[in-house]
Design a protein around this motif. Structure first.
Motif, PDB file in Angstrom:
ATOM      1  N   LEU A 311     -37.350  62.987  30.808  1.00 15.70           N
ATOM      2  CA  LEU A 311     -36.316  62.906  29.788  1.00 15.70           C
ATOM      3  C   LEU A 311     -35.574  61.577  29.926  1.00 15.70           C
ATOM      4  O   LEU A 311     -35.239  61.160  31.042  1.00 15.70           O
ATOM      5  CB  LEU A 311     -35.312  64.054  29.916  1.00 15.70           C
ATOM      6  CG  LEU A 311     -35.795  65.461  29.543  1.00 15.70           C
ATOM      7  CD1 LEU A 311     -34.732  66.493  29.889  1.00 15.70           C
ATOM      8  CD2 LEU A 311     -36.142  65.540  28.059  1.00 15.70           C
ATOM      9  N   THR A 312     -35.295  60.935  28.816  1.00 18.10           N
ATOM     10  CA  THR A 312     -34.628  59.637  28.828  1.00 18.10           C
ATOM     11  C   THR A 312     -33.287  59.654  29.565  1.00 18.10           C
ATOM     12  O   THR A 312     -33.029  58.769  30.397  1.00 18.10           O
ATOM     13  CB  THR A 312     -34.450  59.124  27.395  1.00 18.10           C
ATOM     14  OG1 THR A 312     -35.743  58.901  26.821  1.00 18.10           O
ATOM     15  CG2 THR A 312     -33.644  57.830  27.359  1.00 18.10           C
ATOM     16  N   PRO A 313     -32.400  60.621  29.300  1.00 14.17           N
ATOM     17  CA  PRO A 313     -31.113  60.613  30.017  1.00 14.17           C
ATOM     18  C   PRO A 313     -31.266  60.719  31.527  1.00 14.17           C
ATOM     19  O   PRO A 313     -30.436  60.200  32.278  1.00 14.17           O
ATOM     20  CB  PRO A 313     -30.383  61.831  29.445  1.00 14.17           C
ATOM     21  CG  PRO A 313     -31.019  62.067  28.117  1.00 14.17           C
ATOM     22  CD  PRO A 313     -32.453  61.700  28.305  1.00 14.17           C
ATOM     23  N   ILE A 314     -32.326  61.382  31.986  1.00 14.00           N
ATOM     24  CA  ILE A 314     -32.567  61.482  33.430  1.00 14.00           C
ATOM     25  C   ILE A 314     -32.981  60.128  33.992  1.00 14.00           C
ATOM     26  O   ILE A 314     -32.497  59.692  35.046  1.00 14.00           O
ATOM     27  CB  ILE A 314     -33.637  62.544  33.725  1.00 14.00           C
ATOM     28  CG1 ILE A 314     -33.133  63.934  33.316  1.00 14.00           C
ATOM     29  CG2 ILE A 314     -34.005  62.531  35.203  1.00 14.00           C
ATOM     30  CD1 ILE A 314     -31.872  64.381  34.030  1.00 14.00           C
ATOM     31  N   ALA A 315     -33.880  59.422  33.300  1.00 15.40           N
ATOM     32  CA  ALA A 315     -34.289  58.091  33.748  1.00 15.40           C
ATOM     33  C   ALA A 315     -33.084  57.157  33.822  1.00 15.40           C
ATOM     34  O   ALA A 315     -32.951  56.361  34.765  1.00 15.40           O
ATOM     35  CB  ALA A 315     -35.337  57.521  32.796  1.00 15.40           C
ATOM     36  N   ILE A 316     -32.203  57.245  32.850  1.00  8.62           N
ATOM     37  CA  ILE A 316     -31.001  56.401  32.836  1.00  8.62           C
ATOM     38  C   ILE A 316     -30.119  56.706  34.039  1.00  8.62           C
ATOM     39  O   ILE A 316     -29.638  55.793  34.728  1.00  8.62           O
ATOM     40  CB  ILE A 316     -30.234  56.597  31.512  1.00  8.62           C
ATOM     41  CG1 ILE A 316     -31.039  56.001  30.346  1.00  8.62           C
ATOM     42  CG2 ILE A 316     -28.851  55.965  31.591  1.00  8.62           C
ATOM     43  CD1 ILE A 316     -30.459  56.305  28.989  1.00  8.62           C
ATOM     44  N   ARG A 317     -29.892  57.968  34.306  1.00  4.99           N
ATOM     45  CA  ARG A 317     -29.055  58.350  35.451  1.00  4.99           C
ATOM     46  C   ARG A 317     -29.685  57.929  36.770  1.00  4.99           C
ATOM     47  O   ARG A 317     -29.000  57.473  37.684  1.00  4.99           O
ATOM     48  CB  ARG A 317     -28.800  59.858  35.436  1.00  4.99           C
ATOM     49  CG  ARG A 317     -27.840  60.295  34.353  1.00  4.99           C
ATOM     50  CD  ARG A 317     -27.367  61.714  34.555  1.00  4.99           C
ATOM     51  NE  ARG A 317     -26.287  62.035  33.637  1.00  4.99           N
ATOM     52  CZ  ARG A 317     -25.258  62.801  33.920  1.00  4.99           C
ATOM     53  NH1 ARG A 317     -25.162  63.327  35.137  1.00  4.99           N
ATOM     54  NH2 ARG A 317     -24.320  63.055  33.041  1.00  4.99           N
ATOM     55  N   GLU A 318     -31.000  58.108  36.874  1.00  2.00           N
ATOM     56  CA  GLU A 318     -31.681  57.720  38.106  1.00  2.00           C
ATOM     57  C   GLU A 318     -31.583  56.214  38.336  1.00  2.00           C
ATOM     58  O   GLU A 318     -31.322  55.748  39.458  1.00  2.00           O
ATOM     59  CB  GLU A 318     -33.142  58.169  38.051  1.00  2.00           C
ATOM     60  CG  GLU A 318     -33.318  59.681  38.143  1.00  2.00           C
ATOM     61  CD  GLU A 318     -34.744  60.120  37.872  1.00  2.00           C
ATOM     62  OE1 GLU A 318     -35.053  61.306  38.117  1.00  2.00           O
ATOM     63  OE2 GLU A 318     -35.568  59.288  37.413  1.00  2.00           O
ATOM     64  N   GLY A 319     -31.819  55.439  37.265  1.00  2.00           N
ATOM     65  CA  GLY A 319     -31.729  53.992  37.394  1.00  2.00           C
ATOM     66  C   GLY A 319     -30.335  53.534  37.767  1.00  2.00           C
ATOM     67  O   GLY A 319     -30.158  52.630  38.598  1.00  2.00           O
ATOM     68  N   HIS A 320     -29.349  54.152  37.169  1.00  2.00           N
ATOM     69  CA  HIS A 320     -27.946  53.828  37.472  1.00  2.00           C
ATOM     70  C   HIS A 320     -27.628  54.144  38.935  1.00  2.00           C
ATOM     71  O   HIS A 320     -26.991  53.345  39.636  1.00  2.00           O
ATOM     72  CB  HIS A 320     -27.030  54.623  36.545  1.00  2.00           C
ATOM     73  CG  HIS A 320     -25.649  54.063  36.433  1.00  2.00           C
ATOM     74  ND1 HIS A 320     -24.977  53.966  35.239  1.00  2.00           N
ATOM     75  CD2 HIS A 320     -24.792  53.573  37.374  1.00  2.00           C
ATOM     76  CE1 HIS A 320     -23.788  53.438  35.444  1.00  2.00           C
ATOM     77  NE2 HIS A 320     -23.646  53.203  36.732  1.00  2.00           N
ATOM     78  N   ALA A 321     -28.098  55.294  39.395  1.00  2.00           N
ATOM     79  CA  ALA A 321     -27.823  55.707  40.777  1.00  2.00           C
ATOM     80  C   ALA A 321     -28.478  54.762  41.776  1.00  2.00           C
ATOM     81  O   ALA A 321     -27.892  54.436  42.820  1.00  2.00           O
ATOM     82  CB  ALA A 321     -28.302  57.139  40.997  1.00  2.00           C
ATOM     83  N   VAL A 322     -29.700  54.318  41.491  1.00  2.00           N
ATOM     84  CA  VAL A 322     -30.374  53.384  42.397  1.00  2.00           C
ATOM     85  C   VAL A 322     -29.581  52.082  42.494  1.00  2.00           C
ATOM     86  O   VAL A 322     -29.352  51.551  43.594  1.00  2.00           O
ATOM     87  CB  VAL A 322     -31.816  53.111  41.924  1.00  2.00           C
ATOM     88  CG1 VAL A 322     -32.397  51.904  42.660  1.00  2.00           C
ATOM     89  CG2 VAL A 322     -32.693  54.328  42.154  1.00  2.00           C
ATOM     90  N   ALA A 323     -29.142  51.553  41.363  1.00  2.00           N
ATOM     91  CA  ALA A 323     -28.388  50.300  41.365  1.00  2.00           C
ATOM     92  C   ALA A 323     -27.062  50.452  42.105  1.00  2.00           C
ATOM     93  O   ALA A 323     -26.666  49.583  42.887  1.00  2.00           O
ATOM     94  CB  ALA A 323     -28.149  49.844  39.926  1.00  2.00           C
ATOM     95  N   ASP A 324     -26.376  51.572  41.869  1.00  2.00           N
ATOM     96  CA  ASP A 324     -25.111  51.819  42.574  1.00  2.00           C
ATOM     97  C   ASP A 324     -25.334  51.945  44.074  1.00  2.00           C
ATOM     98  O   ASP A 324     -24.530  51.456  44.880  1.00  2.00           O
ATOM     99  CB  ASP A 324     -24.460  53.100  42.052  1.00  2.00           C
ATOM    100  CG  ASP A 324     -23.719  52.887  40.736  1.00  2.00           C
ATOM    101  OD1 ASP A 324     -23.514  51.725  40.344  1.00  2.00           O
ATOM    102  OD2 ASP A 324     -23.350  53.904  40.105  1.00  2.00           O
ATOM    103  N   GLY A 325     -26.424  52.613  44.458  1.00  2.00           N
ATOM    104  CA  GLY A 325     -26.689  52.825  45.873  1.00  2.00           C
ATOM    105  C   GLY A 325     -27.065  51.557  46.614  1.00  2.00           C
ATOM    106  O   GLY A 325     -26.628  51.316  47.744  1.00  2.00           O
ATOM    107  N   LEU A 326     -27.875  50.708  45.962  1.00  2.00           N
ATOM    108  CA  LEU A 326     -28.349  49.494  46.626  1.00  2.00           C
ATOM    109  C   LEU A 326     -27.327  48.372  46.615  1.00  2.00           C
ATOM    110  O   LEU A 326     -27.252  47.578  47.569  1.00  2.00           O
ATOM    111  CB  LEU A 326     -29.646  49.012  45.965  1.00  2.00           C
ATOM    112  CG  LEU A 326     -30.875  49.923  46.102  1.00  2.00           C
ATOM    113  CD1 LEU A 326     -32.064  49.305  45.362  1.00  2.00           C
ATOM    114  CD2 LEU A 326     -31.218  50.153  47.566  1.00  2.00           C
ATOM    115  N   PHE A 327     -26.526  48.293  45.529  1.00  2.00           N
ATOM    116  CA  PHE A 327     -25.659  47.122  45.385  1.00  2.00           C
ATOM    117  C   PHE A 327     -24.179  47.451  45.148  1.00  2.00           C
ATOM    118  O   PHE A 327     -23.355  46.541  45.176  1.00  2.00           O
ATOM    119  CB  PHE A 327     -26.160  46.252  44.223  1.00  2.00           C
ATOM    120  CG  PHE A 327     -27.591  45.851  44.369  1.00  2.00           C
ATOM    121  CD1 PHE A 327     -27.977  44.892  45.294  1.00  2.00           C
ATOM    122  CD2 PHE A 327     -28.578  46.444  43.588  1.00  2.00           C
ATOM    123  CE1 PHE A 327     -29.303  44.524  45.440  1.00  2.00           C
ATOM    124  CE2 PHE A 327     -29.912  46.082  43.719  1.00  2.00           C
ATOM    125  CZ  PHE A 327     -30.275  45.114  44.652  1.00  2.00           C
TER     126      PHE A 327
END
Length: 448
Positions: A311-327
């Motif tokens: 689902l698109t909203p899930i991909a968006i949340r996952e991508g956001h979480a990865v960026a927040d976690g790494l940087f």
């Protein structure tokens, strides 16, 4: 000087990849993204956005027919497929440009070519250039599955359906998932003869049985034909240019277009993941942990390529979480329970939480509340289609475990109901809420 060319290199500029790129750049990271086709990914370019616009366009068939009962005179309405097709494609271009501007405004460098993984910290572009990154994020999405049968090259998938040169008179659709049912509704409303063929006897298997049964009844009344337990064995070109579809043990079906909608598979072929020691799952997916990290510490993956929830909203949340976690210093996970979903069939289905069968398996004793009603909008129309809402409630705690709906505007109504399910509200909370009358949504708080 950094030892890497980039802090983050993203492969795939779809919803998840663009979100991760933008957020990482906002945190101060040096980011690049590679996209081999068009920025925006499946949802924007060849998925939910253009498909929903086709759904809107097809709804006018009913609206114009019903208008006379409401006092309007519409003289000789006619439909022109190229007009709708080209308008939709122009809007896709508009959204693609907006996505591209988002990357530019956040100083994300983008390469319009294919990229593959050459090592734990290295990507290789189609041009042969190699670039290094402290972290690599794979967000290439999924791809339509084309079964192997004679004549499969004569068929199209959901990738090509938006570019049909003319509206076919007869359409055969293989599959009975959300893509199949949505396009069946679109083509049927636009006046095509639609036949759905499926390898099993179940449509939309992940949805509540009552909603599935109601949709089947309504779509059959609208003229859609079904042939169950009948996968396509062969498609042949006829002398007049039309197609003949051999499915199951039935008589061959004449068609002008054959749409294969049998699911999507993670698009990992040839991606070079083995160069980083990453083994794929049984469906070609990239295995990840709760933080979207692969077995290689420097490589992450989000969205449909992980085959967790497509689902698109899930991909968006996952991508956001990865960026927040790494940087961004905010390492967090994503909750995958109580995810609302919808099928933009005609009429649409919307759901959140557990189906009745799932709830009985997990909780044992449950209470079921339903409202079976004729939407006010249909009263003046010649259609006698009825809406159906269902609440699934835990008998022990009174908590609402699931909300399931079929009827006009169900997805729009369901979004608010999803908040209630996510918050763990009870049936008593629903009962204590004053009804908004007259509306279809009020049925959610009037079930006793």
């Amino acid at each position: 000087m950094s030892e890497f060319d980039y802090d983050l290199f993203v492969i795939g500029a779809g919803s998840g990849g663009v979100r991760a790129s933008r957020v990482a750049a906002a945190h101060g990271a040096k980011v690049a993204v590679a996209e081999e086709y068009r920025i925006g990914g499946t949802c924007v370019i060849r998925g939910c956005v253009p498909k929903k616009l086709l759904v809107y366009g097809s709804h006018f068939a009913d609206e114009l027919h019903d208008a006379a009962r409401y006092g309007w005179t519409v003289d000789q309405p006619r439909f022109d497929w190229p007009t709708l097709r080209d308008t939709v494609l122009r809007d896709v271009e508009r959204i693609e440009a907006a996505y591209t501007s988002t990357l530019d405004n956040n100083r994300v460098e983008h390469f319009h070519e294919r990229a593959v993984i050459a090592g734990p910290n290295t990507v290789r572009l189609a041009s042969g250039r190699e670039l290094t990154a402290r972290y690599i994020l794979v967000a290439v999405g999924a791809w339509p599955v084309m079964p192997a049968f004679e004549g499969s090259d004569l068929c199209i998938t959901s990738n090509e359906v938006f570019h049909l040169p003319a509206l076919p008179k007869r359409v055969v659709i293989q599959g009975a998932g959300y893509i199949a049912m949505e396009f069946a509704g679109i083509f049927n409303a636009l006046g095509c003869h639609v036949t759905v063929v499926n390898r099993s006897d179940v449509i939309l298997r992940s949805y509540d049985e009552a909603m599935r049964d109601r949709l089947l009844q309504i779509t059959m009344a609208r003229g859609i034909e079904y042939r169950f337990n009948s996968p396509i064995r062969k498609v042949a070109r006829q002398d007049d240019g039309s197609l003949l579809v051999h499915a199951g043990d039935h008589e061959p079906i004449p068609a002008d277009t054959v749409l294969i909608a049998t699911g999507r598979r993670p698009k990992t072929d040839g991606l070079g993941l083995e160069n980083a020691g990453i083994a794929l799952g049984a469906n070609g997916q990239i295995p990840v942990d709760e933080y979207s990290k692969t077995s290689c510490d420097s490589i992450y993956a989000v969205g449909d390529v992980t085959d967790r929830v497509q689902l698109t909203p899930i991909a968006i949340r996952e991508g956001h979480a990865v960026a927040d976690g790494l940087f961004g210093g905010n390492r967090r996970t994503i909750a995958y329970d109580s995810i609302p979903s919808a099928v933009f069939s005609q009429p649409p289905i919307a759901a959140v939480g557990l189906t009745e069968a799932e709830a009985r398996d997990q909780y044992g004793e449950v209470r079921i509340f339903t409202s079976d009603f004729r939407p006010m909008k249909n009263i003046f129309a010649e259609r006698h289609e009825r809406g159906l809402y269902k609440l699934v409630v835990d008998a022990g705690t009174d908590r609402v475990l699931g909300v399931h709906m079929i009827g006009p505007d169900s997805p729009e109504i369901l979004q608010a109901a999803a908040i209630a399910v996510r918050a763990g509200l009870t049936k008593a909370d629903f009962d204590d809420t004053v009804a908004l009358h007259p509306s279809m949504a009020e049925e959610l708080v009037l079930m006793r």
